[in-house]
Design an enzyme around this catalytic site. Structure first.
Site, mmCIF file in Angstrom:
data_model
loop_
_atom_site.group_PDB
_atom_site.id
_atom_site.type_symbol
_atom_site.label_atom_id
_atom_site.label_comp_id
_atom_site.label_asym_id
_atom_site.label_seq_id
_atom_site.Cartn_x
_atom_site.Cartn_y
_atom_site.Cartn_z
ATOM 1 C CG HIS A 109 81.816 -12.695 14.647
ATOM 2 N ND1 HIS A 109 82.499 -11.573 15.067
ATOM 3 C CD2 HIS A 109 82.639 -13.745 14.912
ATOM 4 C CE1 HIS A 109 83.678 -11.937 15.560
ATOM 5 N NE2 HIS A 109 83.784 -13.236 15.489
ATOM 6 C CG HIS A 178 87.024 -13.778 12.110
ATOM 7 N ND1 HIS A 178 87.771 -14.892 12.438
ATOM 8 C CD2 HIS A 178 86.406 -13.406 13.250
ATOM 9 C CE1 HIS A 178 87.581 -15.183 13.710
ATOM 10 N NE2 HIS A 178 86.766 -14.291 14.229
ATOM 11 C CD GLU A 315 88.508 -11.062 14.986
ATOM 12 O OE1 GLU A 315 87.313 -10.788 15.125
ATOM 13 O OE2 GLU A 315 89.079 -11.916 15.679
HETATM 14 C C1 BGC Z 1 86.157 -13.892 18.834
HETATM 15 C C2 BGC Z 1 86.352 -15.257 19.455
HETATM 16 C C3 BGC Z 1 85.579 -16.258 18.636
HETATM 17 C C4 BGC Z 1 86.108 -16.216 17.223
HETATM 18 C C5 BGC Z 1 85.431 -17.177 16.290
HETATM 19 C C6 BGC Z 1 86.668 -13.944 17.434
HETATM 20 O O1 BGC Z 1 86.462 -12.724 16.812
HETATM 21 O O2 BGC Z 1 86.794 -12.892 19.555
HETATM 22 O O3 BGC Z 1 85.894 -15.263 20.786
HETATM 23 O O4 BGC Z 1 85.713 -17.542 19.152
HETATM 24 O O5 BGC Z 1 85.922 -14.915 16.720
HETATM 25 O O6 BGC Z 1 84.096 -17.098 16.378
#
Ligand code: BGC
Length: 350
Positions: A109, A178, A315
């Site tokens: 991210h 998210h 997402e």
């Molecule tokens: C990811 C997860 C992660 C979550 C929070 C998601 O987009 O795929 O693996 O734990 O985000 O960080």
């Protein structure tokens, strides 16, 4: 706009450095959504169930303090590169770049200080709010000054998110929202009995670090086949390597629809409340994450504990680690070009 819709703005506190944070409330006859300038988070989405009872159907916090301490990206806009980049490394136009790893040796991210941790500038637009963030050349190791714009607008029963970005040097971009949805309402149970459909014949299998192997594998015959509606809980503990690696669903699905054109990615139905959610997007993929890593250590709005599977994320995105997979749709953005994507969340009851 066909119906009366209102947008209001209020102060929402200050950052540790004194910078002001605001919150915008978007209201239509069917939906009330709240968006803060901190991380462009979608803080709240309130809708009625089949009996008219209104609840918040995304996980979130009561105040800015909750978001400042958050580690789970509740409702955030993630960027500059949402999802994972293997070891945080990639090469672009012959140059190597390193994003500081922040998730089991990989970049997740956008790196340690992603777009979710910045105050965006905001302006009211008809039916919503437009947020802008300028990320400097070298921010988290990414090349190029990137100007990202995210516009949230409400249209009756639909919340639309339009993303755009431009750069002054070749870079990579993958922006998404998210939000963790729970169609029961955030105060009632987990998402395991909610019914999901995914418009995807294939997915991108991952290794132990949740990095795609590069293969586009068929979902047919696996617990990842959501061609027809299945509850999320039905096969979540199946004896399947991919499900075990992720501790549930945490996979990118290769959408059947044409990239760049609006197509339905997913739909969710909660048989108890009757609430429905449909996700439509221009993106080629969607990460379906069943909240596996929520472990009860997070306390959200109204003191509600966020235990495992309390919310689900859909997402919309380009595939994870695309900068290292030439067979995936490219996430590269060049100067002079404009990056665009649109996702619409439509809320209803049945
Ligand atoms: C990811 C997860 C992660 C979550 C929070 C998601 O987009 O795929 O693996 O734990 O985000 O960080």
């Amino acid at each position: 706009m066909t119906e009366a819709q209102t947008v209001t703005k209020a102060d929402w506190g200050k950052m540790p450095d004194g910078k002001s944070v605001e919150i915008y409330t978007l209201k239509s006859a069917q939906v009330e959504a709240r968006v803060t300038t901190y991380g462009a988070h979608l803080v709240s989405v309130r809708t009625a169930d089949k009996n008219g009872k209104v609840a918040d159907i995304v996980l979130g916090y009561d105040s800015l303090a909750g978001y400042l301490a958050d580690k789970s990206y509740l409702g955030a806009i993630v960027g500059r590169y949402g999802n994972r980049i293997a070891k945080g490394k990639f090469t672009l136009e012959g140059q190597s770049y390193q994003i500081p790893p922040n998730n089991n040796g990989n970049a997740l991210h956008g790196g340690p200080v992603g777009f979710d941790q910045h105050v965006w500038s905001a302006q009211q637009v008809p039916g919503g709010v437009e947020l802008t963030l300028v990320s400097a050349d070298g921010d988290q190791g990414f090349p190029g000054t990137l100007t990202a714009t995210v516009r949230y607008t409400l249209h009756g029963d639909s919340l639309r998110i339009d993303y755009s970005a431009k750069t002054d040097k070749a870079t990579v971009v993958n922006l998404t929202n998210h939000s963790y949805f729970n169609l029961h309402g955030d105060d009632a149970g987990d998402i395991l009995d909610q019914r999901l459909t995914l418009f995807a014949d294939r997915y991108t299998p991952v290794d132990a670090g949740l990095i795609p192997t590069g293969v586009l594998a068929p979902v047919a015959g696996t617990p990842l086949d959501f061609h027809s509606q299945h509850t999320i809980g039905e096969r979540i503990h199946a004896d399947n390597e991919q499900m075990k690696l992720a501790g549930g669903y945490d996979h990118n699905f290769v959408l059947n629809g044409k990239m760049g054109e609006m197509h339905v990615a997913a739909s969710v139905v909660d048989p108890t409340s009757g609430r429905t959610l449909t996700v439509t997007t221009t993106e080629p993929g969607v990460q379906f994450y069943s909240g596996n890593f929520l472990d009860g250590t997070l306390t959200g709005r109204h003191g509600i504990v966020y235990s495992q599977h309390k919310g689900l994320c859909l997402e919309t995105q380009h595939y994870p680690d695309s900068p290292n997979h030439s067979n995936f749709p490219s996430t590269e953005l060049k100067p002079g070009a404009k990056w665009h994507s649109t996702t619409i969340f439509t809320f209803g009851t049945e």
